[in-house]
Design an enzyme around this catalytic site. Sequence first.
Site, PDB file in Angstrom:
ATOM      1  N   ARG A   1      48.243  10.108 -28.992  1.00 16.68           N
ATOM      2  CA  ARG A   1      49.440  10.478 -29.715  1.00 16.68           C
ATOM      3  C   ARG A   1      49.233  10.390 -31.216  1.00 16.68           C
ATOM      4  O   ARG A   1      50.007  10.911 -31.997  1.00 16.68           O
ATOM      5  CB  ARG A   1      50.613   9.566 -29.301  1.00 16.68           C
ATOM      6  CG  ARG A   1      50.875   9.542 -27.806  1.00 16.68           C
ATOM      7  CD  ARG A   1      51.269  10.906 -27.286  1.00 16.68           C
ATOM      8  NE  ARG A   1      52.590  11.274 -27.746  1.00 16.68           N
ATOM      9  CZ  ARG A   1      53.700  11.039 -27.067  1.00 16.68           C
ATOM     10  NH1 ARG A   1      53.646  10.477 -25.897  1.00 16.68           N
ATOM     11  NH2 ARG A   1      54.852  11.382 -27.560  1.00 16.68           N
TER      12      ARG A   1
ATOM     13  N   ASP B   1      32.231  30.859 -19.845  1.00 22.50           N
ATOM     14  CA  ASP B   1      31.826  30.271 -18.570  1.00 22.50           C
ATOM     15  C   ASP B   1      30.414  29.705 -18.507  1.00 22.50           C
ATOM     16  O   ASP B   1      30.126  28.863 -17.682  1.00 22.50           O
ATOM     17  CB  ASP B   1      31.984  31.266 -17.421  1.00 22.50           C
ATOM     18  CG  ASP B   1      33.153  30.885 -16.541  1.00 22.50           C
ATOM     19  OD1 ASP B   1      33.732  29.827 -16.797  1.00 22.50           O
ATOM     20  OD2 ASP B   1      33.468  31.632 -15.616  1.00 22.50           O
TER      21      ASP B   1
ATOM     22  N   LYS C   1      40.281  28.178 -19.036  1.00 26.54           N
ATOM     23  CA  LYS C   1      39.389  28.307 -20.201  1.00 26.54           C
ATOM     24  C   LYS C   1      39.300  29.761 -20.651  1.00 26.54           C
ATOM     25  O   LYS C   1      39.436  30.057 -21.823  1.00 26.54           O
ATOM     26  CB  LYS C   1      37.968  27.813 -19.858  1.00 26.54           C
ATOM     27  CG  LYS C   1      37.880  26.343 -19.569  1.00 26.54           C
ATOM     28  CD  LYS C   1      36.431  25.913 -19.408  1.00 26.54           C
ATOM     29  CE  LYS C   1      35.775  26.476 -18.157  1.00 26.54           C
ATOM     30  NZ  LYS C   1      36.315  25.916 -16.909  1.00 26.54           N
TER      31      LYS C   1
ATOM     32  N   HIS D   1      28.808  24.575 -18.258  1.00 25.29           N
ATOM     33  CA  HIS D   1      29.898  25.384 -17.733  1.00 25.29           C
ATOM     34  C   HIS D   1      31.071  25.224 -18.690  1.00 25.29           C
ATOM     35  O   HIS D   1      31.842  24.277 -18.580  1.00 25.29           O
ATOM     36  CB  HIS D   1      30.255  24.921 -16.316  1.00 25.29           C
ATOM     37  CG  HIS D   1      31.396  25.687 -15.741  1.00 25.29           C
ATOM     38  ND1 HIS D   1      32.396  25.109 -15.026  1.00 25.29           N
ATOM     39  CD2 HIS D   1      31.686  26.997 -15.805  1.00 25.29           C
ATOM     40  CE1 HIS D   1      33.270  26.039 -14.682  1.00 25.29           C
ATOM     41  NE2 HIS D   1      32.854  27.186 -15.138  1.00 25.29           N
TER      42      HIS D   1
END
Lengths: 314, 87
Positions: free
Chosen positions: A248, A182, A164, A143
């Site tokens: 980061r 999808d 998405k 998915h």
Amino acid sequence: MRKLTVRYFIEGEGRIDLQLRLYAGEGGLDKEIKYGEINRPGLALAGFFDYFAYDRIQIFGQGETAFMNQLSYEQKMKTYSDFFSYDLLCCIFTHDYVPDKLFLEFAEKKNVPIFLSKRGTTRFITLFVHVIDEIFAEQVTLHATLVDVFGVGVLLTGKSGVGKSETALELIERGHRLVADDMVIVKKIDESLLMGAGSEILKHHIEIRGIGIVNVREIFGIRSVRNRKRIEMVILLEEWDSAKEYDRLGLDDKKYSILDIEVPYITVPVRPGRNIPVIIETAALNQRLKKIGINSARELDEKIKKWIMTEGQK
Amino acid sequence: MVEKDVIVNSDAGIHARPAMMIVREAMKYPCEVMLIKDSVEADAKSIMSVLGLAIISGSKLTIRAHGEGETELVDFLINLIEKDFRV
């Protein structure tokens, strides 16, 4: 997986395109291809039947046919009746070589399909392995959404509703190409190659909440789509969680495992106002740099360390 | 985790509208819910996934949910499919 029969070599939806011509033995077209493997029957023709892989696809090259040519009728009779006593799957003759009448009679009687190929043996085997490996490849349905971003196959994953499809749409708008939305069918073509494609019926359709289902190819044109793409990185989109620590520095390479293949993986937190498509483009380009051996984070780190060692000591 | 099987009987299979009914219901629950056909899994909260399963009349479907509201959701979806989406 669908049952694969010899018939697929010449017809049907999802035809295995090996450019073969059926010459005899039509009655055996519904035999199931259980293994994506081949056998050169030279040894069997010479009378050695131990380990004879009769349920593989038999490939007759110039060596085999030359051997058959020099046999007398009696020898042929003996060899062929031994050979055809096995429940053979099918035989393929390369170089468009048409086997002798006796061989064809046996094939018809025993319902063993005989195919001819125009190609030379090595060329044919290369093509065959390429095509068959893909059919027999391990596969999984994910998915997710697959987009080609600057030539990098980016698999976008995340919970439903995280955006998405909207992200994919924005990427398409920016000139990137959609592979599947999808539902991505991923195949392990090789120990290091994952190929992603969409399902045949959903092909290039995308669902955008508020609009419904749209056909990307029709709206944005042929340049906005492609049929398949190697998956080179995974991006997980998730709702911004202020309690969670996001990467980061980008010094550590994280990996995501699909069918036991490790794919570079990053998490991108989504928050209103954050331009996700730009972030994905940058991630894709950064991935390309990494692939050619340039790791921005690591290089900056090295530079700083060097500076600390020299300038910082003064 | 709750898992139940159902056979789809509606003549037209699960086309766009029935798929939308499934997705709309699934979205009401916070739990994860999958439809499984021939070992292919689809997210029941995504209309494209559900359509992608190409569910035809006679298909055997497994509904698997995991999380809050799992039992109610699975029962509701089973009922929806068994009643041919005429609920």
